[in-house]
Enzyme design. Sequence first.
Site, PDB file in Angstrom:
ATOM      1  N   ARG A   1      -9.046 -10.741   9.881  1.00  8.83           N
ATOM      2  CA  ARG A   1      -8.015  -9.762   9.540  1.00  8.83           C
ATOM      3  C   ARG A   1      -7.469  -9.008  10.755  1.00  8.83           C
ATOM      4  O   ARG A   1      -6.625  -8.136  10.614  1.00  8.83           O
ATOM      5  CB  ARG A   1      -8.558  -8.766   8.504  1.00  8.83           C
ATOM      6  CG  ARG A   1      -8.612  -9.341   7.103  1.00  8.83           C
ATOM      7  CD  ARG A   1      -9.249  -8.375   6.107  1.00  8.83           C
ATOM      8  NE  ARG A   1      -8.966  -8.747   4.731  1.00  8.83           N
ATOM      9  CZ  ARG A   1      -9.590  -9.687   4.049  1.00  8.83           C
ATOM     10  NH1 ARG A   1     -10.542 -10.408   4.652  1.00  8.83           N
ATOM     11  NH2 ARG A   1      -9.268  -9.960   2.800  1.00  8.83           N
TER      12      ARG A   1
ATOM     13  N   GLU B   1      -1.027 -15.511   5.055  1.00  5.22           N
ATOM     14  CA  GLU B   1      -0.820 -14.077   4.834  1.00  5.22           C
ATOM     15  C   GLU B   1      -0.276 -13.473   6.131  1.00  5.22           C
ATOM     16  O   GLU B   1      -0.986 -13.426   7.137  1.00  5.22           O
ATOM     17  CB  GLU B   1      -2.133 -13.396   4.452  1.00  5.22           C
ATOM     18  CG  GLU B   1      -2.017 -11.897   4.282  1.00  5.22           C
ATOM     19  CD  GLU B   1      -3.384 -11.220   4.245  1.00  5.22           C
ATOM     20  OE1 GLU B   1      -3.608 -10.399   3.344  1.00  5.22           O
ATOM     21  OE2 GLU B   1      -4.230 -11.522   5.115  1.00  5.22           O
TER      22      GLU B   1
ATOM     23  N   GLU C   1       0.852  -1.191   0.000  1.00  7.30           N
ATOM     24  CA  GLU C   1       0.000   0.000   0.000  1.00  7.30           C
ATOM     25  C   GLU C   1       0.890   1.244   0.000  1.00  7.30           C
ATOM     26  O   GLU C   1       2.023   1.205   0.470  1.00  7.30           O
ATOM     27  CB  GLU C   1      -0.906  -0.007   1.229  1.00  7.30           C
ATOM     28  CG  GLU C   1      -1.834  -1.214   1.270  1.00  7.30           C
ATOM     29  CD  GLU C   1      -2.496  -1.433   2.625  1.00  7.30           C
ATOM     30  OE1 GLU C   1      -3.469  -2.208   2.698  1.00  7.30           O
ATOM     31  OE2 GLU C   1      -2.028  -0.836   3.622  1.00  7.30           O
TER      32      GLU C   1
ATOM     33  N   GLU D   1      -3.545   0.622  -3.447  1.00 10.58           N
ATOM     34  CA  GLU D   1      -2.929  -0.700  -3.397  1.00 10.58           C
ATOM     35  C   GLU D   1      -2.936  -1.297  -4.792  1.00 10.58           C
ATOM     36  O   GLU D   1      -3.947  -1.230  -5.500  1.00 10.58           O
ATOM     37  CB  GLU D   1      -3.678  -1.620  -2.431  1.00 10.58           C
ATOM     38  CG  GLU D   1      -3.119  -3.048  -2.390  1.00 10.58           C
ATOM     39  CD  GLU D   1      -3.830  -3.919  -1.360  1.00 10.58           C
ATOM     40  OE1 GLU D   1      -4.075  -3.422  -0.238  1.00 10.58           O
ATOM     41  OE2 GLU D   1      -4.149  -5.091  -1.690  1.00 10.58           O
TER      42      GLU D   1
ATOM     43  N   ARG E   1       0.554 -10.346   8.090  1.00  4.92           N
ATOM     44  CA  ARG E   1      -0.069  -9.042   7.894  1.00  4.92           C
ATOM     45  C   ARG E   1       0.711  -7.861   8.494  1.00  4.92           C
ATOM     46  O   ARG E   1       0.360  -6.719   8.261  1.00  4.92           O
ATOM     47  CB  ARG E   1      -1.493  -9.061   8.481  1.00  4.92           C
ATOM     48  CG  ARG E   1      -2.398 -10.025   7.753  1.00  4.92           C
ATOM     49  CD  ARG E   1      -3.807 -10.053   8.336  1.00  4.92           C
ATOM     50  NE  ARG E   1      -4.474  -8.765   8.362  1.00  4.92           N
ATOM     51  CZ  ARG E   1      -5.050  -8.181   7.321  1.00  4.92           C
ATOM     52  NH1 ARG E   1      -5.035  -8.776   6.137  1.00  4.92           N
ATOM     53  NH2 ARG E   1      -5.641  -7.008   7.439  1.00  4.92           N
TER      54      ARG E   1
ATOM     55  N   HIS F   1       0.888  -6.679   3.399  1.00  6.74           N
ATOM     56  CA  HIS F   1       0.504  -8.048   3.730  1.00  6.74           C
ATOM     57  C   HIS F   1       1.210  -8.984   2.755  1.00  6.74           C
ATOM     58  O   HIS F   1       1.168  -8.767   1.541  1.00  6.74           O
ATOM     59  CB  HIS F   1      -1.009  -8.219   3.628  1.00  6.74           C
ATOM     60  CG  HIS F   1      -1.777  -7.215   4.428  1.00  6.74           C
ATOM     61  ND1 HIS F   1      -3.035  -6.775   4.073  1.00  6.74           N
ATOM     62  CD2 HIS F   1      -1.455  -6.539   5.563  1.00  6.74           C
ATOM     63  CE1 HIS F   1      -3.465  -5.887   4.957  1.00  6.74           C
ATOM     64  NE2 HIS F   1      -2.522  -5.730   5.865  1.00  6.74           N
TER      65      HIS F   1
END
Length: 528
Positions: free
Chosen positions: A338, A357, A132, A219, A359, A268
């Site tokens: 998340r 993932e 990002e 992103e 993060r 991530h």
Amino acid sequence: MNVREVLEFAKKNKVQMVDLKFVDLPGVWQHFTIPVSELTEELFKDGSGLDGSSIRGWKAINNSDMLMIPDPATACMDPFTAVPTLSLTGNVVDPISRESYERDPRYIAQKAEKYLQSTKIGDSSFWGPEAEFFIFDHARYDQTSNSGYYFIDSEEGAWNMGQEGFNLGGKIRHKLGYFPVSPADTQQDIRGEMVLELEKAGIAIEKHHHETATAGQAEIDIRFDSLLKTADKMMMYKYIVKNVARRHGKTVTFMPKPLFGDAGSGMHTHQSIWKDGKPLFAGKEYAGVSQMCLHYIGGILKHAPALAAFTNPTTNSYKRLTPGFEAPVLLAYSSRNRSAGIRIPMYSPSPKAKRIEVRFPDPACNPYLAFSAMLMAGLDGIQNKINPGEPAEKDLYDLDPKEAASIRTLPGSLDEAINHLEKDHQFLLKGEVFTEDLRRVAPHVPSASDQGGLLSQEREPPWCFCACSLEFCYCPTGDLRLAVLCKSISSMTGLSGLLGSSRTGIRSTINLIKGTATMSGALSEGLE
């Protein structure tokens, strides 16, 4: 491409110049350019010379000759030069021994891949980072003997709702940028242009979109690839994104937390291990993963506080990783959740799609070092069968204080992360992927007598730092630990500069930084 294919590619595209790129320890691309007449088969064997003493944390001035050996597999056309220019990324080697330079981050990534193969656990790992960033319209900052400030602006910023003059309204409010259509999203076309340029450079893109924050947070997701190739692609990714923005009179920053009170920028990182063309993370355990995958997760969670020195390497990184807000600071894992530091995506039932993932990394990191360190942590988890514990199914942001206290968290500062790395680094030294020498200089402290460290690089203080570009220059003390701390000295949220020099011990320097950093992130007093 191989060497001959590169030569043919250059002829087909009427190349006039060849840009040779390599990466330094902080993760910044360095380059020099040669005319196409120098592009021969010998270049890929003999390399081209450079001064290693001018690269941060590398050679002493009395031992500074080095060679850059281009990798033909990285060849692509540079889209931003006035004349047709071929871009090549490569490794740095010693001109006498011809051995790879152990402080070259790209070489470390290559060693990490070889170490995975040597363990017989798998033969390849795949990486899919989701970086990002912010696209700003204006950024100015300064630090002088009598003042210090930063000011950033975006026509899309929520703070411009009441701007006088021409104003059509429709600004994206704080934390509501994920993800309305235009005209609220003013940057659809510029992101699309970035994607097209990335694809021209051979980087497959999965999607692009506006991110959560106001003021142009974006992103662009690249398709997964092997560790080394993905790290190479992340360097080209940053180069293209920044230059497309400049083409439009805008500026991009990968700074983790440039705005107060809104979402920060993370990276991530999806990862998995394969062997003989088969995914090893798919199985019949929790969320459809294998026991190997759970042990890999256990390794990441165990070593996460030390990993943070590589995955979150700036002081500004820890303004994003703030407990109590929507940042992945809790060291837990879950499917779909998340709020956990590690998530198991559930988009597809296919075994080939099974991955984890992680993060907490941010895009300020050096991808070669961050990916390699995470792989080493995960492999340590597999080798030692580290149990990750029970998955976290609750919203971790909404736990009562007693429950929250039972879950380990990431370090609260870069200083803490480095302290964890001091105590927990043996897993990185396996297979000599990371060496003791590298451990001392990135991000740890080289000894004062270390003639290969920064102390040997003769530069004139004072030195400057630019948080907007996530750059820092020479640290006159020779302590790369101080330099890393100062890499993003915007200790609260801001973009700022830092002037000064220091001959104090590292501990007193860290305390001084903590005690005098202002809300603007500027350190106005010189460090004596």
